[in-house]
Scaffold this motif. Structure first.
Motif, PDB file in Angstrom:
ATOM      1  N   GLY A   1       7.333 -79.299  87.294  1.00 10.75           N
ATOM      2  CA  GLY A   1       7.894 -77.961  87.187  1.00 10.75           C
ATOM      3  C   GLY A   1       9.222 -77.899  86.465  1.00 10.75           C
ATOM      4  O   GLY A   1       9.769 -76.809  86.251  1.00 10.75           O
ATOM      5  N   MET A   2       9.763 -79.055  86.060  1.00 11.04           N
ATOM      6  CA  MET A   2      11.072 -79.084  85.404  1.00 11.04           C
ATOM      7  C   MET A   2      11.130 -78.214  84.133  1.00 11.04           C
ATOM      8  O   MET A   2      12.070 -77.420  83.975  1.00 11.04           O
ATOM      9  N   PRO A   3      10.159 -78.306  83.206  1.00  4.99           N
ATOM     10  CA  PRO A   3      10.213 -77.425  82.023  1.00  4.99           C
ATOM     11  C   PRO A   3      10.206 -75.945  82.387  1.00  4.99           C
ATOM     12  O   PRO A   3      10.926 -75.142  81.769  1.00  4.99           O
ATOM     13  N   LEU A   4       9.397 -75.571  83.380  1.00 11.39           N
ATOM     14  CA  LEU A   4       9.374 -74.173  83.831  1.00 11.39           C
ATOM     15  C   LEU A   4      10.747 -73.733  84.328  1.00 11.39           C
ATOM     16  O   LEU A   4      11.214 -72.628  84.015  1.00 11.39           O
ATOM     17  N   ARG A   5      11.404 -74.594  85.091  1.00 13.14           N
ATOM     18  CA  ARG A   5      12.704 -74.225  85.659  1.00 13.14           C
ATOM     19  C   ARG A   5      13.806 -74.231  84.603  1.00 13.14           C
ATOM     20  O   ARG A   5      14.766 -73.465  84.701  1.00 13.14           O
ATOM     21  N   ILE A   6      13.699 -75.101  83.613  1.00 11.79           N
ATOM     22  CA  ILE A   6      14.662 -75.069  82.509  1.00 11.79           C
ATOM     23  C   ILE A   6      14.560 -73.729  81.781  1.00 11.79           C
ATOM     24  O   ILE A   6      15.564 -73.100  81.453  1.00 11.79           O
TER      25      ILE A   6
ATOM     26  N   ALA B   1      22.497 -74.692  79.399  1.00 11.47           N
ATOM     27  CA  ALA B   1      23.085 -75.529  78.345  1.00 11.47           C
ATOM     28  C   ALA B   1      22.168 -75.586  77.121  1.00 11.47           C
ATOM     29  O   ALA B   1      22.633 -75.495  75.974  1.00 11.47           O
ATOM     30  N   PHE B   2      20.876 -75.733  77.348  1.00 12.97           N
ATOM     31  CA  PHE B   2      19.897 -75.814  76.263  1.00 12.97           C
ATOM     32  C   PHE B   2      19.854 -74.508  75.478  1.00 12.97           C
ATOM     33  O   PHE B   2      19.794 -74.502  74.245  1.00 12.97           O
TER      34      PHE B   2
ATOM     35  N   PHE C   1      14.152 -68.107  72.089  1.00 14.02           N
ATOM     36  CA  PHE C   1      13.116 -67.660  73.016  1.00 14.02           C
ATOM     37  C   PHE C   1      11.768 -68.304  72.700  1.00 14.02           C
ATOM     38  O   PHE C   1      10.996 -68.649  73.602  1.00 14.02           O
ATOM     39  N   ILE C   2      11.469 -68.475  71.426  1.00 16.91           N
ATOM     40  CA  ILE C   2      10.197 -69.105  71.047  1.00 16.91           C
ATOM     41  C   ILE C   2      10.170 -70.566  71.497  1.00 16.91           C
ATOM     42  O   ILE C   2       9.171 -71.056  72.034  1.00 16.91           O
ATOM     43  N   VAL C   3      11.278 -71.274  71.288  1.00 18.32           N
ATOM     44  CA  VAL C   3      11.360 -72.672  71.731  1.00 18.32           C
ATOM     45  C   VAL C   3      11.240 -72.762  73.254  1.00 18.32           C
ATOM     46  O   VAL C   3      10.542 -73.633  73.787  1.00 18.32           O
ATOM     47  N   VAL C   4      11.890 -71.852  73.966  1.00 13.00           N
ATOM     48  CA  VAL C   4      11.819 -71.843  75.430  1.00 13.00           C
ATOM     49  C   VAL C   4      10.383 -71.599  75.892  1.00 13.00           C
ATOM     50  O   VAL C   4       9.903 -72.223  76.845  1.00 13.00           O
ATOM     51  N   GLY C   5       9.676 -70.701  75.199  1.00 13.19           N
ATOM     52  CA  GLY C   5       8.277 -70.450  75.539  1.00 13.19           C
ATOM     53  C   GLY C   5       7.414 -71.682  75.359  1.00 13.19           C
ATOM     54  O   GLY C   5       6.570 -72.008  76.214  1.00 13.19           O
ATOM     55  N   ILE C   6       7.622 -72.393  74.264  1.00 17.05           N
ATOM     56  CA  ILE C   6       6.856 -73.621  74.013  1.00 17.05           C
ATOM     57  C   ILE C   6       7.214 -74.696  75.031  1.00 17.05           C
ATOM     58  O   ILE C   6       6.340 -75.428  75.528  1.00 17.05           O
ATOM     59  N   LEU C   7       8.496 -74.795  75.371  1.00 15.56           N
ATOM     60  CA  LEU C   7       8.933 -75.773  76.364  1.00 15.56           C
ATOM     61  C   LEU C   7       8.223 -75.556  77.699  1.00 15.56           C
ATOM     62  O   LEU C   7       7.841 -76.518  78.376  1.00 15.56           O
TER      63      LEU C   7
ATOM     64  N   THR D   1       1.383 -70.368  83.882  1.00 12.51           N
ATOM     65  CA  THR D   1       2.292 -71.095  82.989  1.00 12.51           C
ATOM     66  C   THR D   1       2.006 -70.755  81.531  1.00 12.51           C
ATOM     67  O   THR D   1       2.931 -70.554  80.730  1.00 12.51           O
ATOM     68  N   LEU D   2       0.736 -70.697  81.163  1.00 12.97           N
ATOM     69  CA  LEU D   2       0.371 -70.298  79.802  1.00 12.97           C
ATOM     70  C   LEU D   2       0.925 -68.908  79.487  1.00 12.97           C
ATOM     71  O   LEU D   2       1.532 -68.689  78.419  1.00 12.97           O
ATOM     72  N   LEU D   3       0.733 -67.961  80.403  1.00 11.08           N
ATOM     73  CA  LEU D   3       1.175 -66.584  80.166  1.00 11.08           C
ATOM     74  C   LEU D   3       2.700 -66.472  80.197  1.00 11.08           C
ATOM     75  O   LEU D   3       3.282 -65.686  79.446  1.00 11.08           O
ATOM     76  N   THR D   4       3.348 -67.262  81.050  1.00 11.09           N
ATOM     77  CA  THR D   4       4.818 -67.263  81.067  1.00 11.09           C
ATOM     78  C   THR D   4       5.363 -67.683  79.711  1.00 11.09           C
ATOM     79  O   THR D   4       6.290 -67.061  79.165  1.00 11.09           O
TER      80      THR D   4
END
Length: 465
Positions: A268-273, A405-406, A434-440, A332-335
């Protein structure tokens, strides 16, 4: 339902209300604070990460302090420290002062919420726990919904300083209620605190987040950033080696042997980031990029909290019908899709459309997070539950601080690629972030796909195949 079942959960949930209100309200006020302190808005991510990092560092000590000095005493002291830190934040005249005072706030916050949960578990009979938990979640939910709107009103009508000073009367009320309705009945223990492990882990977390927070942003020389990151990584490694030689480490990494727990914390770390990055980016984009007022920004970003609240009505039935694995993968996909859609907003985008997209983004993100948190403890033995809770809470706060930070790093990078500095941000500077965060966010799927279809069946009322 007894009055005790209502009063104790509401009392111990006061800190959750304070913490959620403080976090959501500050995000809306960031541009105003930056203007008042004469700093770049992106530099205020230090005020957010310092608080989140302080939470992560001091969380491991919360359970030991409650057992050693009494849960009610620690709970009241923590609220007092949080309120004192809030008062100092409201008086800050520079960014370094604000960062320091946010650390003090975080020290109190690290004790408030986990000790409050501990009091709840010790005070309420098992047959009344479900009803008590409903009451426990209400104040925190109200804080998340009210924060963006209240922040916009305060910044528009008075001063940003009141977003911190507002915590003081709520803190006093929380202490009075705790002293009136909570009784300390648990026998106190005298177990030695793992100070060596605590110091190693604290230095490791501070070094890693500080290094990542300053990378590529010109806040400090590159050598300082490299040193912070290296020292942090080395201390985390030394802590891991240390835990293999002691019987009762402050945080036990051996908990990652449990698959569902490992999925919830590490997977869940990427989701929480992403969850840390989005609330930081949205108010900045709406106010600095689109030129909206703090009040209008607060009204729009409130949609994510409303979406999060609406999950409660459908989550239980959805998990029972589709299972944890399916819900986690789909949500997660939809998020990730909706986070990326935030990057397509422009100053001309209809406010109604922005509100609807933010609402669904908050809904699907909450679906994923609540499902993950519910599943995470399903395979952890009862005698290790307190350690598991501490490690999970610490990892969550660490991920949120990394997210802030990211996000600041991504926007700084984009601004420079557009030929200007982060002191002159425009609407297009936020879209790539936002696009990078979505992919992450989708990186969590590597863990979720490895779950079995009947994972957590015992929580759904079924049996494993």
């Amino acid at each position: 339902m007894s009055n005790r079942t209502r009063l104790i959960p509401i009392t111990v949930a006061c800190p959750l209300f304070l913490q959620n209100l403080d976090t959501s309200i500050m995000a809306t006020a960031l541009p105003s604070i930056a203007s008042s302190l004469d700093v770049e808005a992106l530099h205020l991510n230090l005020a957010i990460t310092s608080y989140l990092l302080s939470l992560a560092v001091f969380l491991p000590a919360s359970g030991w302090c409650a057992d050693r000095y009494g849960a009610r005493s620690v709970f009241c002291a923590a609220i007092g420290l949080f309120s004192f830190g809030s008062a100092l934040c409201g008086l800050a005249t520079s960014l370094p002062q604000l960062v320091l005072f946010r650390v003090i706030q975080g020290m109190g916050g690290a004790m408030m919420v986990p000790v409050g949960r501990l009091i709840l578990l010790r005070s309420i009979a098992p047959q009344e726990m479900v009803a008590a938990m409903v009451w426990f979640t209400v104040p925190g939910a109200v804080g998340r919904v009210a924060g963006p709107l209240l922040g916009g009103i305060i910044v528009t009508l008075v001063s940003w300083r009141w977003i911190f000073l507002l915590n003081i009367p709520f803190g006093v009320l929380g202490i009075l209620m705790a002293r009136a309705f909570i009784t300390d009945t648990q026998e106190r223990i005298k177990q030695r605190f793992d100070i060596v492990g605590f110091v190693l882990l604290s230095i490791g977390l501070v070094g890693l987040v500080s290094g990542l927070d300053t990378a590529g942003r010109g806040l400090v020389p590159g050598s300082v950033t490299a040193t912070l990151t290296t020292v942090g990584a080395l201390c985390v490694f030394l802590y891991w080696c240390y835990t293999r030689r002691v019987s009762s480490p402050v945080i036990d990494p051996g908990l990652f042997r449990f698959r569902a727990y490992r999925t919830a914390v590490a997977g869940g770390m990427p989701l929480r980031i992403a969850l840390g990055a989005s609330p930081f980016l949205l108010p900045l984009m709406l106010q600095l990029g689109f030129g909206l007022t703090p009040l209008m920004s607060g009204l729009l970003t409130m949609a994510t909290a409303i979406g999060s609240l609406s999950v409660r009505a459908m989550l239980r039935a959805s998990i029972r019908r589709y299972g944890f694995k399916t819900i986690l993968i789909a949500s997660t996909l939809l998020t990730g899709v909706f986070y990326a859609l935030y990057g397509l907003f422009t100053p001309n985008t209809s406010h109604a459309l922005i509100f609807v997209i933010l609402l669904f983004g908050g809904l699907f993100n909450s679906f994923a997070m609540i499902t993950l948190n519910t599943l995470g403890y399903s395979d952890v033995p009862q005698n290790r539950m307190s350690q598991a809770t501490a490690l999970s809470s610490m990892a969550q706060q660490f991920a949120l601080s990394l997210g802030v930070a990211f996000a600041a790093f991504l926007v700084t990078l984009t601004a420079r690629s557009h030929g200007h500095g982060p002191d002159a941000l425009g609407a297009t500077d936020f879209s790539p972030a936002f696009i990078v965060v979505g992919i992450l966010t989708w990186c969590s799927l590597f863990y979720f796909f490895r779950l079995s279809p009947d994972e957590g069946a015992e929580l759904r009322g079924g049996k494993r195949g």
